[in-house]
Structure formats: C-alpha cells, structure tokens
Design a protein around this motif. Structure first.
Motif, PDB file in Angstrom:
ATOM      1  N   VAL A   1      45.331  52.304  22.817  1.00 11.43           N
ATOM      2  CA  VAL A   1      46.583  52.286  22.053  1.00 11.43           C
ATOM      3  C   VAL A   1      46.371  53.055  20.748  1.00 11.43           C
ATOM      4  O   VAL A   1      45.399  52.793  20.027  1.00 11.43           O
ATOM      5  CB  VAL A   1      47.014  50.838  21.724  1.00 11.43           C
ATOM      6  CG1 VAL A   1      48.387  50.828  21.065  1.00 11.43           C
ATOM      7  CG2 VAL A   1      47.023  49.963  22.973  1.00 11.43           C
ATOM      8  N   VAL A   2      47.271  54.001  20.481  1.00  6.85           N
ATOM      9  CA  VAL A   2      47.122  54.854  19.300  1.00  6.85           C
ATOM     10  C   VAL A   2      48.322  54.628  18.377  1.00  6.85           C
ATOM     11  O   VAL A   2      49.461  54.859  18.777  1.00  6.85           O
ATOM     12  CB  VAL A   2      47.024  56.336  19.741  1.00  6.85           C
ATOM     13  CG1 VAL A   2      46.925  57.249  18.530  1.00  6.85           C
ATOM     14  CG2 VAL A   2      45.828  56.534  20.654  1.00  6.85           C
ATOM     15  N   GLU A   3      48.059  54.173  17.165  1.00  3.90           N
ATOM     16  CA  GLU A   3      49.128  53.736  16.250  1.00  3.90           C
ATOM     17  C   GLU A   3      49.053  54.532  14.940  1.00  3.90           C
ATOM     18  O   GLU A   3      47.979  54.692  14.376  1.00  3.90           O
ATOM     19  CB  GLU A   3      48.961  52.222  15.998  1.00  3.90           C
ATOM     20  CG  GLU A   3      49.667  51.650  14.798  1.00  3.90           C
ATOM     21  CD  GLU A   3      51.195  51.738  14.843  1.00  3.90           C
ATOM     22  OE1 GLU A   3      51.797  51.404  15.876  1.00  3.90           O
ATOM     23  OE2 GLU A   3      51.784  52.164  13.823  1.00  3.90           O
ATOM     24  N   ARG A   4      50.222  54.952  14.464  1.00  6.67           N
ATOM     25  CA  ARG A   4      50.271  55.759  13.238  1.00  6.67           C
ATOM     26  C   ARG A   4      49.941  54.936  11.986  1.00  6.67           C
ATOM     27  O   ARG A   4      49.273  55.413  11.073  1.00  6.67           O
ATOM     28  CB  ARG A   4      51.676  56.351  13.107  1.00  6.67           C
ATOM     29  CG  ARG A   4      51.860  57.240  11.909  1.00  6.67           C
ATOM     30  CD  ARG A   4      53.216  57.882  11.889  1.00  6.67           C
ATOM     31  NE  ARG A   4      54.277  56.887  11.929  1.00  6.67           N
ATOM     32  CZ  ARG A   4      55.564  57.172  12.099  1.00  6.67           C
ATOM     33  NH1 ARG A   4      55.933  58.421  12.289  1.00  6.67           N
ATOM     34  NH2 ARG A   4      56.470  56.229  12.117  1.00  6.67           N
TER      35      ARG A   4
ATOM     36  N   SER B   1      40.951  48.763  23.215  1.00  8.21           N
ATOM     37  CA  SER B   1      40.737  49.821  22.248  1.00  8.21           C
ATOM     38  C   SER B   1      42.048  50.189  21.539  1.00  8.21           C
ATOM     39  O   SER B   1      43.002  50.640  22.170  1.00  8.21           O
ATOM     40  CB  SER B   1      40.168  51.012  23.018  1.00  8.21           C
ATOM     41  OG  SER B   1      39.846  52.016  22.172  1.00  8.21           O
ATOM     42  N   PHE B   2      42.088  49.953  20.217  1.00  9.29           N
ATOM     43  CA  PHE B   2      43.245  50.325  19.386  1.00  9.29           C
ATOM     44  C   PHE B   2      42.758  51.321  18.331  1.00  9.29           C
ATOM     45  O   PHE B   2      41.740  51.084  17.687  1.00  9.29           O
ATOM     46  CB  PHE B   2      43.807  49.099  18.642  1.00  9.29           C
ATOM     47  CG  PHE B   2      44.780  48.277  19.443  1.00  9.29           C
ATOM     48  CD1 PHE B   2      44.396  47.665  20.624  1.00  9.29           C
ATOM     49  CD2 PHE B   2      46.085  48.093  19.009  1.00  9.29           C
ATOM     50  CE1 PHE B   2      45.292  46.892  21.361  1.00  9.29           C
ATOM     51  CE2 PHE B   2      46.993  47.326  19.734  1.00  9.29           C
ATOM     52  CZ  PHE B   2      46.597  46.726  20.911  1.00  9.29           C
TER      53      PHE B   2
ATOM     54  N   GLY C   1      51.765  53.820  19.952  1.00  8.32           N
ATOM     55  CA  GLY C   1      52.513  52.780  19.236  1.00  8.32           C
ATOM     56  C   GLY C   1      51.968  51.397  19.530  1.00  8.32           C
ATOM     57  O   GLY C   1      51.889  50.985  20.688  1.00  8.32           O
ATOM     58  N   ALA C   2      51.577  50.689  18.463  1.00  7.58           N
ATOM     59  CA  ALA C   2      51.022  49.336  18.619  1.00  7.58           C
ATOM     60  C   ALA C   2      51.970  48.281  18.078  1.00  7.58           C
ATOM     61  O   ALA C   2      51.558  47.279  17.509  1.00  7.58           O
ATOM     62  CB  ALA C   2      49.666  49.240  17.928  1.00  7.58           C
ATOM     63  N   GLY C   3      53.282  48.501  18.238  1.00  5.95           N
ATOM     64  CA  GLY C   3      54.275  47.456  17.950  1.00  5.95           C
ATOM     65  C   GLY C   3      54.266  46.466  19.101  1.00  5.95           C
ATOM     66  O   GLY C   3      53.340  46.456  19.928  1.00  5.95           O
ATOM     67  N   PRO C   4      55.294  45.627  19.199  1.00  9.68           N
ATOM     68  CA  PRO C   4      55.294  44.639  20.285  1.00  9.68           C
ATOM     69  C   PRO C   4      55.246  45.276  21.673  1.00  9.68           C
ATOM     70  O   PRO C   4      54.520  44.783  22.545  1.00  9.68           O
ATOM     71  CB  PRO C   4      56.603  43.879  20.095  1.00  9.68           C
ATOM     72  CG  PRO C   4      57.202  44.336  18.838  1.00  9.68           C
ATOM     73  CD  PRO C   4      56.418  45.467  18.273  1.00  9.68           C
TER      74      PRO C   4
END
Ligand code: RFL
Ligand code: PHB
Length: 397
Positions: free
Chosen positions: A32-35, A121-122, A11-14
C-alpha cells in the motif's frame, strides 16, 4: 529500486487499508502506497455512520471487535422541520435492519493495528505516484520516497486514493466518463466532548440544514450548513451552538449539551461518479471513483462495499483462476454507487436551504417531509435506502 508483488494499492484510507487486510487474510500479497503520513491519515475526522452491510464486512474481516464494543447501534434516525416535533424513521421496524455510529478515525486505527500485526507493507509519505502500463499484464507504479524514485510492479493496481488521487488520472478521457454536481453550500462540522442526543437528527430549517450525530457517550459530532465562502474563523463556538440549537427546533435544541469544540472544519458538498471503475488491470475503489454529499452517510459505506466486491474478485482470481467477479466488478459496484448517489442527492435537496430558495421551494420541501410523516410506504422507502441496498455478493466469514 523495483519491488514486485501481487497487488499494489494506492491510498491507505479506509478503502486501501481494508482491501490490503482482506487480501492478506486470503494469502494474497499487497503493498500500500500512501501520499500522507500515517498520523495525518489517522487524524482526519470524517464519517460516523456504518450501514449494517459495512458492519458485517468489517466483522468478517476480523476487524470488528472494538467496533462491536464501542459502536452504538441505532434502530433509526429522526428528521425535524418547520418547528414541528421530530419524526423518528424506524429502520428496524421498516426493513429489519440497523446502523451503527462508529467513527472513521477508529476504523482507520483498527485497520492500521491489524496491518501492524499482519506485517503488511505500507509506504507512507510517497510523492508523485504515477500508474504505468495499466492495460498490460504487468502494470506498475512509480513514486518518490525520500527523494528516491521507486517502482512497484504487480498483477493489479488498485486506486483507493480518493477524489484527488493519481489512479483515476491514468484512465484516458476517451474511456472514462464522469458525472458531477456541486452544491452551493458546505457543512461546518464540530466535535465536542459533551453527551450527544440519543438519536441522529437531520433538520430542515429556514436558516439552513443541521445534523446532530455522535461518536461515543461523551463525544458529539454536529454539523450546520454554511456558505462555501465562510471560514472556520467566522464561526465562534457560541455562534455555532446558537445556529445548531435554533435549527434543531426547541424540543431538541433545548436538550443539546454545549461545550468547547475540540475540532472544527468546513467541507464542500459534491456528487461525482467516474465510469467504468476498471481500466485493464487498474481498478478504482471508494472516493477515487465516486463522491457523495455526506447527507446520506454513504461515502465510507460505498468504499467498504467496493472493497467487498473487489476483494472477492481478487480472491477468486488467485484462488481458482475464475475472473467472473473481476469482470463484473465495475457494473456491480456502480449499481450500488448510483443508488447511494441518488439517495444522497435527494436527501440533500430535501433538507438544505439553497441560495435563492423561495417560499414556494421551502413549502415544497415541507410538503414532501409531511408526506414522509404520513406515508408508511415513503418511510419504508427511506429506511431501505438509508440502511443501504443489499450486496449482490453475500458477506461470508
Ligand atoms: P480517502 O479516505 O479519501 O482515502 C484516500 C487516501 O489516498 C491518499 N492519496 C494518495 N496516496 C498516494 N498517492 C496519491 N496521489 C494520493 N492521493 C490521495 C489520501 O491521502 C488518503 O489517505 O478515501 P477512501 O479510502 O475511498 O474512503 C472514503 C471515505 O473517507 C469517505 O467516503 C467518507 O469519509 C465520506 N463521509 C461519510 N461516509 C459515510 O459512509 N458515512 C458518514 O457518516 C460520512 N460522513 C463523510 C462524512 C465525509 C466527510 N467529509 C469531510 C468529506 C462526513 C464528512 C464531513
Ligand atoms: C457523522 O457522524 O459524521 C455523520 C453522520 C451522518 C451523516 C453524515 C455524517 O449523514
């Protein structure tokens, strides 16, 4: 393909992006791994109010410069009810604290700018994230990126993936206890490029709750309570402005500058807590572990306080091998969470019109509001809760 790192954050929210940034500053590597896509995360319009503790965490993390330039510091907020004059609840006078209007979209931009500068890394648009071996020494996650299955192995997995995320699902039902309350209404929110009212105003009106908030001197954020069955199409701008100005009462309603809305959305209201916030080497932070109705302006602030505690625990672990803070994380975070859950629930009950609410119920709300107006003790208690209880770990630069 398998990647290894110290900490993998889902999750790359706040919550997720702030945690990765603080860890980077401490020399701890994370992925960071974001959908969703980066632009989708940046476009979501959500919170606008920061407790002073959150302001200090963002400053200490080196992402407070634009917030300090553009954010608006408030001494307090107003409540209005029963067609009376607004009651200004002076947080500065009562507890010597302030809060700040600064939009979550701006904070998200500041955090992504910092991540770009750090080279953190995102991975965006990662599908089917799953957590594996949470209780082992080497937990991992898998996900699909462009159709390919990828795996990241780490010392810790941190679930910052919001209420609908995957991390909490990895905790067995026999371990996880959940507490939930749904409210029988939603909030219709609009953004408009008009000058806002000077203060935040929360209104209790027999037609329903309303809130006047702001983002900057030419950007207003307003909300009105609406039935959950309503769609945004049911609310023309004219209908919205009419409901808002009526509910704010004539003194304030007449001062609202109306204009075309540039965003309109409906959000349901819910209280939810999942305990514990740790399962082996999987930790939960932010909305992944708890949701509060926005009435108390606490959701983002809790995400930031969780990250403050958790980052300190991870920094201690990698710095000195001391796991005391990590061991205490769930209990410590939950104390703050329940305090905000309770405040958000009671302010929601106090300010909204519930289906089937009788004249008795309405008068009971107004009597409690009259008590708040007449009691310095009640005002001090409101101020203490609105401004947020102090952190158990002080913020240091
Ligand atoms: P977020 O922001 O939901 O971010 C979670 C991220 O995880 C991603 N995700 C996944 N990624 C990978 N795999 C999966 N399976 C995933 N599932 C989800 C999502 O795409 C997303 O990017 O949680 P986080 O970081 O914990 O932050 C929490 C805050 O966003 C939230 O609490 C606040 O916005 C709540 N809130 C407010 N909080 C305040 O403190 N002050 C306020 O004034 C305030 N106003 C509000 C609010 C929330 C609102 N809405 C829309 C619910 C006003 C509103 C209207
Ligand atoms: C907002 O500005 O979006 C806002 C302000 C106060 C709240 C909730 C939302 O209680």
């Amino acid at each position: 393909m398998t990647i290894t790192t110290n900490v993998v954050i889902i999750g790359a929210g706040p919550a997720g992006s702030l945690l990765s940034h603080i860890l980077h500053r401490a020399g701890i590597e994370s992925v960071v791994v974001e959908r969703s896509s980066r632009s989708h995360v940046l476009e979501r319009i959500r919170a606008g109010v920061l407790e002073w503790g959150s302001v200090e965490v963002l400053r200490a993390a080196g992402v407070g410069d634009r917030m300090d330039e553009e954010g608006h510091v408030h001494d307090g907020a107003s409540l209005v009810w029963a067609g009376g004059e607004p009651l200004f609840l002076d947080i500065n006078k009562n507890v010597g604290s302030h809060f700040m209007s600064y939009g979550q979209t701006r904070i998200q931009e500041d955090l992504y700018d910092a991540a770009d500068a750090n080279g953190t890394s995102f991975v965006f648009e990662a599908a089917d994230v799953e957590v594996h071996d949470a209780t082992s020494d080497r937990p991992s996650i898998t996900f699909r990126k462009n159709g390919e299955l990828e795996r990241i192995e780490a010392d810790y997995v941190i679930g910052c993936d919001g209420y609908h995320g995957a991390a909490r699902q990895a905790i067995p039902d026999t371990v996880l206890r959940t507490f939930e309350k749904e409210y029988p209404f939603g909030w219709l929110g609009i953004m408009s490029e008009t000058p806002p009212l000077p203060d935040l105003v929360y209104a209790n009106h027999e037609q329903g709750f309303a809130l006047a908030s702001q983002r900057n001197p030419m950007l207003s954020r307003y909300y009105v309570q609406c039935p959950l069955t309503d769609n945004v199409e049911d609310w023309s701008d004219d209908r919205f402005w009419s409901a808002l100005t009526t509910r704010l009462g004539s003194t304030l309603g007449d001062r609202v500058v109306t204009g075309p809305s540039i965003e309109k959305s409906i959000a349901p209201l819910r209280s939810f807590v999942a305990e514990p916030m740790r399962y082996g080497n999987l930790f939960l932070a932010g909305d992944a572990a708890h949701i509060v109705p926005p009435t108390g302006a606490k959701g983002l602030n809790l995400a930031i306080s969780d990250v403050h505690y958790l980052s300190r625990g991870l920094i201690d672990h990698y710095g000195s091998g001391d796991d005391g803070t990590l061991e205490r994380y769930s209990d410590m975070a939950l104390r703050r969470v329940w305090s905000s859950v309770m405040f958000s629930w009671s302010l929601t009950n106090l300010m909204h019109r519930f289906p089937g609410q009788t004249a008795f119920d309405q008068r009971a709300q107004e009597t409690e509001l009259d008590y708040l107006a007449s009691s310095t003790h009640a005002q001090a208690s409101f101020a203490e809760q609105y401004s947020g209880i102090p952190f158990e770990i002080p913020v240091t630069c």
